[in-house]
Motif scaffolding. Structure first.
Motif, PDB file in Angstrom:
ATOM      1  N   UNK A   1      -2.775  -7.996  -8.969  1.00 30.66           N
ATOM      2  CA  UNK A   1      -3.873  -7.033  -8.837  1.00 30.66           C
ATOM      3  C   UNK A   1      -3.276  -5.671  -8.507  1.00 30.66           C
ATOM      4  N   UNK A   2      -3.664  -4.652  -9.280  1.00 30.04           N
ATOM      5  CA  UNK A   2      -3.266  -3.271  -8.998  1.00 30.04           C
ATOM      6  C   UNK A   2      -4.541  -2.446  -8.867  1.00 30.04           C
TER       7      UNK A   2
ATOM      8  N   UNK B   1      -1.061  -4.572  -5.204  1.00 30.41           N
ATOM      9  CA  UNK B   1      -0.599  -3.220  -4.901  1.00 30.41           C
ATOM     10  C   UNK B   1      -1.796  -2.286  -4.908  1.00 30.41           C
ATOM     11  N   UNK B   2      -1.921  -1.490  -3.862  1.00 33.28           N
ATOM     12  CA  UNK B   2      -3.016  -0.527  -3.741  1.00 33.28           C
ATOM     13  C   UNK B   2      -2.408   0.865  -3.772  1.00 33.28           C
TER      14      UNK B   2
ATOM     15  N   UNK C   1       7.147   1.136  -5.935  1.00 29.99           N
ATOM     16  CA  UNK C   1       6.985  -0.187  -5.330  1.00 29.99           C
ATOM     17  C   UNK C   1       7.050  -1.307  -6.357  1.00 29.99           C
ATOM     18  N   UNK C   2       7.551  -1.006  -7.533  1.00 29.89           N
ATOM     19  CA  UNK C   2       7.687  -2.035  -8.554  1.00 29.89           C
ATOM     20  C   UNK C   2       6.702  -1.817  -9.691  1.00 29.89           C
ATOM     21  N   UNK C   3       6.993  -2.377 -10.866  1.00 31.83           N
ATOM     22  CA  UNK C   3       6.109  -2.194 -12.021  1.00 31.83           C
ATOM     23  C   UNK C   3       4.797  -2.947 -11.866  1.00 31.83           C
ATOM     24  N   UNK C   4       3.810  -2.530 -12.645  1.00 25.75           N
ATOM     25  CA  UNK C   4       2.495  -3.183 -12.588  1.00 25.75           C
ATOM     26  C   UNK C   4       2.588  -4.666 -12.929  1.00 25.75           C
TER      27      UNK C   4
ATOM     28  N   UNK D   1       0.857  -1.187   0.000  1.00 26.80           N
ATOM     29  CA  UNK D   1       0.000   0.000   0.000  1.00 26.80           C
ATOM     30  C   UNK D   1       0.890   1.233   0.000  1.00 26.80           C
ATOM     31  N   UNK D   2       0.666   2.112  -0.947  1.00 23.79           N
ATOM     32  CA  UNK D   2       1.446   3.335  -1.026  1.00 23.79           C
ATOM     33  C   UNK D   2       0.709   4.394  -1.808  1.00 23.79           C
ATOM     34  N   UNK D   3       1.246   5.599  -1.784  1.00 19.95           N
ATOM     35  CA  UNK D   3       0.657   6.680  -2.564  1.00 19.95           C
ATOM     36  C   UNK D   3       0.866   6.420  -4.041  1.00 19.95           C
TER      37      UNK D   3
END
Length: 695
Positions: free
Chosen positions: A343-344, A497-498, A335-338, A328-330
């Motif tokens: 799930x993104x 990733x959210x 935080x790494x590629x999609x 979870x981040x802005x």
């Protein structure tokens, strides 16, 4: 160094790789490294939590006493001069001829003046000289001085030899899959050995197939399916549901055999225990299962040097069927590629493929209300979260009974605001169903409590209004038209990733972060199958923690789960929760640049230790004799200092492991002080670590 500034550290593949069986082509240039077989055969050993086990050789527990070189030289010279003096006295007869008695006793008189007598004499002289060299050499520590001068005096390891390395092609060679072979699946083992030797298997494949084999050992009924999958797909057997066999890019060094990610190197200084100095430090689920709190100001590298390597490690383990990770981040956080995620969720982005389930997959209204209340008003002083949960349950229960689903954000806002049209429609649905008197009583209770003193309804409505914005239109859908992600998916090896809309909707982002943490605590504890390690990483956990979520974090270690929380300062946590938070997590990390106020909290959490101190007292010497006074006066005239004697006092004192001032001023840039605790209770004292970074 790759062309995109990242490091590639996986074992290299050799030989021709057929396109159908090969892992996806990486998006970066390949670099040299060990082959899969060499990587598997490297011994791995550990003597404490956080040790990078790949090729690790344990050190001695305590530093051996080292004599200063100057003292060694002076001692060697004195012993050499003493030995020469003794030999001179013996050779010139000043000590008599007793040292020649053995020569006279063992040589016959008939040898006098002959060649054998001369040879015997020189042999005896050599024996005497050798004895003098050995005796005075040991007295003067000549061998140690010689090693010191040749710079070959290495640190004494705990074991004189490294752990045994399996021989290539031997019975215990991991490349030959001895456990599979021993179970009678010789054909399967041969296929896997050929895949590894032919370069068609990477480290993720090996870890994934070994994980599948471990499940076969637990449940032998899966053996046939395992064997068929390996025969058909080789290194691609038992693949992750996404079909991925590797990440598109790696930004850190990983060891999937030990499930570790290399974080940095322990500084070789007196602030660290001798056994850990100069060793590599790594993180794995064994220590992350106690959760980790990292504090440091902006720009110290919390994302690049900690969060991304850890998330990347858990993503690789997810591909191997060992973990489930949620980052979870802005929006825009590195935080790494999609492509590295299954799930993104981009909240507030109309192009987002996935949505977020506001109710966390819960079907019980009371459970859903508890999670929402914790997220909505858990940080509001003076509001009882339990009363807020009750108020929400009085609306969620009747709505789900009437419509078979939970309300969407606009509908929930109308109910909390007591909009007459929304309430009347809900009553009609319940009345038409018949036999829903309990739910009607719930609505009546909510109506009576609305507007009363201490009613949490208005505060809940204000918080829900943060999500009822045009930017979030179409999100948090409950009608089944979208693709909502629920943390109930932690039952599967998933990578999520959210992205939170921190830039334009800071309050909403913090509320959603609290909701995700509350849902993760509930979902991790409710899992029926806890074989997967579940992990939640927050790139910024500011204003995310509440009293209930802190208690939930403390319970995660028994649920085979953990969280990573990063903060710019402990001031981003309510004052009443700072001490409980430091006590709830097992791993604590202070980056360079923390304030003394934050350092004080860490110093209290790390406690004290007993250390040996030496106090030297200088006392001026006053001579009584005239000659001694004259010598002292001359010495003072030459040196400018009075003659003194030193009194040394050695004692044991209790001191802080790291003081607040040291944490604020003595931690160099690019470093951090880190303490670790494993789920088994093993502890590593606070270590000053030079962080490796991701570029």
């Amino acid at each position: 160094m790759d062309t995109d500034g990242t490091h590639e550290t996986r074992p290299t593949r050799t030989g021709h790789i057929p396109r159908p069986a090969a892992p996806p082509k990486p998006s970066h240039a390949p670099t040299a490294g060990p082959t899969l077989g060499d990587w598997l055969r490297v011994p791995r050993s550990s003597d404490g939590p956080g040790v990078w086990t790949y090729g690790h050789v344990p050190r001695a527990a305590e530093e051996p006493e080292v004599t200063p070189t100057r003292q060694l030289v002076s001692g060697a010279l004195i012993s050499l001069l003493a030995g020469l003096l003794l030999w001179s006295l013996l050779w010139n007869g000043y000590l008599g001829g007793f040292w020649l008695w053995p020569l006279y006793m063992f040589t016959p008189d008939s040898w006098a003046g002959t060649l054998p007598s001369v040879v015997a004499s020189y042999v005896w002289y050599g024996i005497v000289i050798g004895a003098l060299i050995i005796g005075f050499g040991r007295l003067g520590r000549w061998p140690e001085l010689l090693r010191r001068l040749l710079r070959s005096r290495a640190v004494q390891p705990l074991h004189s030899t490294e752990p045994a390395r399996p021989e290539a092609g031997g019975e215990d060679d991991p490349v030959r899959w001895p456990q599979v072979r021993g179970a009678g699946l010789v054909e399967v083992a041969d296929r896997l050995e050929g895949e590894a030797g032919g370069g068609r298997m990477n480290d993720v494949d090996y870890a994934r197939i070994r994980r599948a084999w471990d499940s076969v050992r637990v449940d032998p009924s899966r053996m046939r399916a395992f064997a068929d999958s390996v025969r058909d797909k080789g290194a691609g057997a038992c693949v992750h549901p996404s079909g991925d066999r590797d990440l598109p890019v790696r930004a850190a060094r990983h060891d999937l055999l030990a499930r570790q990610v290399l974080l940095g190197t322990v500084e070789d200084g007196i602030r660290n225990p001798y056994a850990r100095r100069g060793t590599s430090l790594a993180l794995d689920p064994d220590v992350l299962g106690t959760s980790l709190l990292a504090v440091g100001p902006s720009g110290t590298g919390k994302t690049q040097r900690l969060v991304r390597p850890v998330v990347e490690s858990l993503a690789l383990q997810a591909l191997a069927g060992q973990a489930a990770v949620v980052a979870v981040g802005a929006a825009g956080a590195q935080l790494g590629p999609d492509a590295a995620y299954d799930v993104v969720v981009r909240i507030g982005d109309p192009a987002s493929v996935y949505d977020l389930d506001l109710y966390g997959g819960a079907t019980d209204p009371d459970e859903a209300a508890t999670l929402l209340a914790e997220a909505f008003v858990g940080d509001v002083p003076g509001i009882d979260v339990r009363r807020a949960a009750t108020a929400l349950a009085q609306l969620l229960g009747p709505f789900r009974t009437a419509y078979g689903r939970f309300p969407a954000v606009p509908e929930l806002r109308e109910l909390l605001d007591q909009v007459p049209a929304a309430f009347d429609a809900l009553r009609r649905e319940l009345a038409a169903d018949g036999g829903q008197q309990a739910m009607l009583r719930e609505l009546d209770a909510r109506t009576r409590q609305h507007g009363a003193h201490g009613d949490p309804g208005p505060a809940l409505a204000d918080r829900v209004a943060l999500l009822d914005r045009p930017a979030f239109a179409g999100f948090f859908d409950t009608t089944g038209q979208g693709r909502p992600f629920s943390l109930r998916a932690l039952e599967h090896p998933i990578r999520v990733r959210v992205d939170l809309p921190e830039r334009g909707h800071a309050d909403a982002s913090r509320m959603l972060a609290r909701l995700l943490l509350a849902q993760f605590n509930a979902a991790a504890a409710a899992r029926a199958d806890r074989s997967l390690f579940a992990f939640l990483a927050f790139d910024d956990a500011s204003h995310t923690l509440t009293a209930e979520t802190v208690r939930g974090v403390q319970r995660l270690r028994s649920a085979h789960a953990g969280v990573l929380l990063t903060l710019r300062s402990l001031d981003d946590v309510p004052e009443a929760l700072r001490t409980p938070l430091l006590g709830a997590v097992g791993c604590r990390m202070a980056f360079s640049g923390v304030t003394t106020w934050d350092g004080k909290r860490f110093a209290e959490a790390w406690g004290t230790e007993w250390v040996e101190t030496r106090d030297v007292t200088h006392r001026t010497v006053f001579a009584d004799q005239p000659l001694t006074r004259a010598i002292h006066a001359f010495r003072k005239l030459v040196t400018g200092k009075a003659v003194t004697t030193d009194a040394v006092t050695v004692r044991q004192v209790e001191r802080e492991r790291w003081s607040a001032s040291d944490l604020a001023h003595a931690v160099p840039p690019g470093h951090a002080v880190l303490s670790l605790t494993s789920v088994k209770g093993e502890r590593a004292a606070p270590l000053l670590v030079r962080l490796a970074g991701t570029a």
